[in-house]
Design an enzyme around this catalytic site. Sequence first.
Site, PDB file in Angstrom:
ATOM      1  N   ASP B  41       0.937  -1.308  -0.331  1.00 41.48           N
ATOM      2  CA  ASP B  41      -0.160  -0.100   0.158  1.00 41.48           C
ATOM      3  C   ASP B  41       0.827   1.363  -0.216  1.00 41.48           C
ATOM      4  O   ASP B  41       0.611   2.143  -0.433  1.00 41.48           O
ATOM      5  CB  ASP B  41      -0.849   0.107   1.060  1.00 41.48           C
ATOM      6  CG  ASP B  41      -2.229  -1.349   1.614  1.00 41.48           C
ATOM      7  OD1 ASP B  41      -2.285  -1.114   0.449  1.00 41.48           O
ATOM      8  OD2 ASP B  41      -1.920  -1.849   1.904  1.00 41.48           O
ATOM      9  N   GLU B 142      -9.678  -2.527   4.346  1.00 39.94           N
ATOM     10  CA  GLU B 142      -8.909  -2.237   5.702  1.00 39.94           C
ATOM     11  C   GLU B 142     -10.175  -1.124   6.476  1.00 39.94           C
ATOM     12  O   GLU B 142     -10.318  -0.852   6.928  1.00 39.94           O
ATOM     13  CB  GLU B 142      -7.627  -1.474   5.953  1.00 39.94           C
ATOM     14  CG  GLU B 142      -6.790  -0.843   5.237  1.00 39.94           C
ATOM     15  CD  GLU B 142      -5.488  -1.084   5.000  1.00 39.94           C
ATOM     16  OE1 GLU B 142      -4.888  -1.347   5.159  1.00 39.94           O
ATOM     17  OE2 GLU B 142      -4.608   0.274   5.489  1.00 39.94           O
TER      18      GLU B 142
END
Lengths: 283, 274
Positions: B41, B142
């Site tokens: 990420d 997330e």
Amino acid sequence: MILKVGLGQINPALGNLSRNIAIYEELFTLAKAQAVDLLIFPELGLTGYFLRDMVPEVALREESAILTRLKDMSREIPIATGFVEESKEHLFYNAGIYLEDGEVRHIHRKVYLPTYGMFDEQRYFARGKMVRAFDSKFGRAALLICEDLWHPSTAYIAFQDGADFLLVLSSSPGRGVDLGEKLVISDTWETLNKTYAKLFSQFIFFANRVGYEDGINFWGGSEIITPEGQQVAKGRYFQEELVVGEIDTNDIRRTRISTTLLRDEDLDLTLRELLRIHQKKFA
Amino acid sequence: MVVGFSVNLEILKQLLVGFIQNEVGKMGFNKVVLGLSGGVDSSLCAYLAALALGKENILGVMMPYKTSNPESLRHAELVVKELRIRSLTVDITPMIDAYFQTFPEVDHIRRGNKMARERMTILYDQSAAENALVLGTSNKTELLLGYGTLFGDMASALNPIGDLYKTQVRLLAHHLGVPQVIIDKKPSADLWLGQSDEEELGFTYDEVDKVLYYLVDKRYSCADLIEKGYPADFVHSVYQKIQNSQFKRRLPIIAKVSERTIDRDFRYPRDWGR
């Protein structure tokens, strides 16, 4: 008549009228240099789109200094633009204005205010109640704003009211990335523009903005479509620019000779059937 | 691959690069600071930011703790080297250990959250030193599951990948040339030794991304998804996670007293006037 149309694919600052009028002046100068005959800016081009509580703060009355300035500019080049209109009753409209020879020739108040998903317009704006074509020095035109065009009735009314040119002011947020070469929303709009141009044998001038507001992008891709559905000018996606294209207004005559949709359209039938449906639904 | 994850990566790149340029620029900045964990990420965010602002305008901050997997730091350094961005390493061990000397018995969740928030304070301090904005690196998976620390790794000024599922993060990372070793490794918050996102969550990102995509993007109900063949307990547990973490995705709620309350009937965009 050969007509040079400029579409101001701008990136306005959100709620900052003075910065935006400066952008307009800049584009106006560019347009003059290219001998543009008609200059079109996007929906809420003077203010930015996701205004929320800023709506009354950036609303303009007809006699405001900014509209007066645009009127002055329209002596040189006729201008159409989106802005927040404050009515005498202090209602606020997501409006489009057409200015020519220093005069207001037409104001359209957006009828269909999207209020779903990311859109919030009915919370902030009053709803327009009219769709009317108007006469300009180039011929009869109509002005619609973004979501208006997703309701075929608005384009149909403009068509029946004799519009040869449909000015579409848009602030279309980009969304939908699939495997295609463009955003899903761009593809949809391009289909709409081409379809309306052909079905109603009229020119489409689609002015869409670019830039980002709170992370939401606007995809640009402004375009000019002929009554035969040909794209004569196309703005890039996501980039600021003045999109300029030349059209021949005689195309309207030629198209209506070969494709007699307007002649053959049965307005009586449409009205009768719609009245019948209306009575059934609301009796 | 589920329809909807396979996207035109060039358009996606263009959109996200434009987002960083535009939203950083209009706030009067031209630099960003971001934490580099060595994971996919933050690596992807560094690649996007370098494309948007130029390598000299990115500061990647590596903030290991003494128990962090050494591989994390190596991978973060690999990103720095590949992109030739500026970097800084701040060992957070002294700050974390000093605090927990007073509370030696705490569990690893509290320790992990404290580390995430320690890193946040460093990023914000560095952003002040650099006259830069903090770039967020949380992905949609997330954020929806609440698998992040509130005011820790979830804190940022702007986030280019918050609308991309983990599956899409990997695809775009591959497209932009993020080293394959970073894309392929087992995802971990690396807050304690041997931590694995997927073990902790109880499902793989591939599995949960599909459920999230249908629930959130396509507006399927839980019943629709179960009818489609997804196990009922899995679907319900995902739904619960989304619901239970809603507080992390909102500003703190305010008791309404006046006629105009912030964020309730005082509504302005962040890009107000810009």
